[in-house]
Every structure is written in structure tokens, then in C-alpha cells.
Write an enzyme that holds these catalytic residues in place. Sequence first.
Site, mmCIF file in Angstrom:
data_model
loop_
_atom_site.group_PDB
_atom_site.id
_atom_site.type_symbol
_atom_site.label_atom_id
_atom_site.label_comp_id
_atom_site.label_asym_id
_atom_site.label_seq_id
_atom_site.Cartn_x
_atom_site.Cartn_y
_atom_site.Cartn_z
ATOM 1 N N MET A 1 0.850 -1.198 0.000
ATOM 2 C CA MET A 1 0.000 0.000 0.000
ATOM 3 C C MET A 1 0.884 1.245 0.000
ATOM 4 O O MET A 1 0.435 2.331 0.337
ATOM 5 C CB MET A 1 -0.926 -0.011 1.217
ATOM 6 C CG MET A 1 -1.881 -1.210 1.176
ATOM 7 S SD MET A 1 -3.390 -0.947 2.109
ATOM 8 C CE MET A 1 -2.749 -0.772 3.745
ATOM 9 N N HIS B 1 9.643 -3.559 2.969
ATOM 10 C CA HIS B 1 9.167 -3.778 1.582
ATOM 11 C C HIS B 1 10.333 -4.035 0.638
ATOM 12 O O HIS B 1 10.264 -4.894 -0.237
ATOM 13 C CB HIS B 1 8.408 -2.543 1.070
ATOM 14 C CG HIS B 1 7.158 -2.225 1.817
ATOM 15 N ND1 HIS B 1 7.017 -1.088 2.581
ATOM 16 C CD2 HIS B 1 5.985 -2.879 1.912
ATOM 17 C CE1 HIS B 1 5.804 -1.058 3.105
ATOM 18 N NE2 HIS B 1 5.157 -2.130 2.721
ATOM 19 N N GLY C 1 5.326 -10.129 4.239
ATOM 20 C CA GLY C 1 6.092 -10.053 5.486
ATOM 21 C C GLY C 1 5.377 -10.792 6.609
ATOM 22 O O GLY C 1 4.149 -10.824 6.676
#
Length: 281
Positions: free
Chosen positions: A30, A37, A147
Site C-alpha cells: 500500500m 518492503h 512479510g
Amino acid sequence: MKTVNTISETRDLINSIKIQGKTVGFVPTMGALHDGHITLIREARKENNFIVCSIFVNPIQFNNPNDLKNYPREIEKDIKKLVEAKCDLLFHPSVEEMYPEPDNTIFDFGDLDKVMEGAFRPGHFNGVAVVVKKLFEIVTPHRAYFGMKDYQQLVIIHQLTKDYEIPVEIVPCTTVREKDGLAMSSRNQLLSKSERKIAPIIYETLKLVKVQSGYATISELKDFVHDQFRKHKNMKLEYFEIVDMYTLKSIRTWADSRTAIACIAVYLGNVRLIDNIILFS
Ligand code: PAF
């Protein structure tokens, strides 16, 4: 890196890549990208020829309108980071592109989405499942990287791929932490200076839980965690659960399960953070 906003262009590009016999690794996000990330992108790079990242703040997974409004958005910075990480394609659609009409699909994940995040954020996982299924259909990746911080999400997405026979390998990746142990999250940047200072207490508490899990009972550990957070008036414990890693069912005694993960959600002011630690697997 190419940035694409439409579903049709993304599909065409990925088809042309697959025709060349290349494998596609996918990192859905997002945005407000952090090292967590970027680690997912690097992991994807190791195992695939072509890396796709999506940035889409999915409105239907937010059960709190203020949370959606305040969610950090920083696309220019994100693009720079993705270029540095050697991502090949960024899919960055608008809400209208993803949802030309409301998507009212209701998923049934049994008890998986009824506990922890699911109990405190009604509708959240249904919204996640809608968007992830859509993204998988658009990107058709060989592998997708998630994750471990969002452990319940990981289990539910795995279930989604099983239920709908989506041919993608879900690759779980270790939580990336700041030097002081705080799990990286896009929400960390919403913390005030004083909140950021005490935020590492969350993981410190989880580590103390793991140490004590060798001899304490589960109910003693729960009391311990509740006491820890009662001491800090700027922190509010929302839940602390010890669950089976596969079924996410709450464990009452250590004999109940062969695997155990401790999961926690804590408010620091208005910012809600989650984390977890594997106790045994
Ligand atoms: O974990 C996230 O960032 C989101 O829930 C995801 C998987 C990108 C779906 O919007």
C-alpha cells in the site's frame, strides 16, 4: 522501471514477459515503502526474472475512515526506492480502475479471520482478500512475497490461494526491524517522538514472553503482558494471543499445539501497531 496505472496495460506487459519464459515475482503493497518492503523486493529478485510491485491503498480493507485518511501516501519517494531496488514494473492503479463498481464478494475463511485482527477490525480481511485475489488475477505471478509481521494476513492469503486454486507460491519473509527492535511498518512514521521512543517495548515484551514460554503457563504469560502495558499510560494493549501457527486457534496449555506464535496489537496514541514472535514451530 515502468509505472503503469491500468489493468489492461499491466496484463499485456506481463503476458509479453511470460512468453519469453521469464518468472514473475510480486510484492503487493500500500506504499509508504520502508526497508521491510525493499527486503521483499530483494527476496523476489533472488528467485524470479521479473519483479512487479503494486502500490494501492485499498479503501475496502480499512474499517476506520480516519485510518484510511491518515494512511501515509508518498508515491514519488516510493518510485525512487523501487528504482534503486531494481523493481521492473510498478502497478499503481486508481480506486476507479480497481473498483469500477463496488466488489461485494464475501469470503469464508472459517475461524481464521474471526480472531485477533479479524475480531478487532471487522471486514478488514475480506477487503484484503478481495484486493489480493484481484491483484493475483491481474499480475498472475509465479511467487508473491509477504512479510511475517502481518502473520494472520499471510495465513489467510495462503488459504485464499488454496480455496480458489490460484497458482501462486506464497513466500513468507522475516519481519525487518529497526535497530531498537521495532517492526518496520508504514504506520511508524505516524508516531510522535515520544511514542516512537517507547514503541520498542512491544518487541521487548514479546522477547520476554519467548524466554518465559519455557517454564511459565499461558495464563501467566498473558497476565505478564497485560501488566507490562498497564505500566505505560501512553500505550494501550488491544490484544495479546498465543495461537497455533496454522489454525490460529487460541492455545490454553502448551500441550494444545505443536506450534505457537504470540501475536499482539497495541495502540500508541491513535497509532495501532501489530507484531508477533514464534514461540515454537
Ligand atoms: O499488507 C499490505 O500492505 C496490504 O494488506 C496488501 C497485502 C497490499 C493488500 O492491500
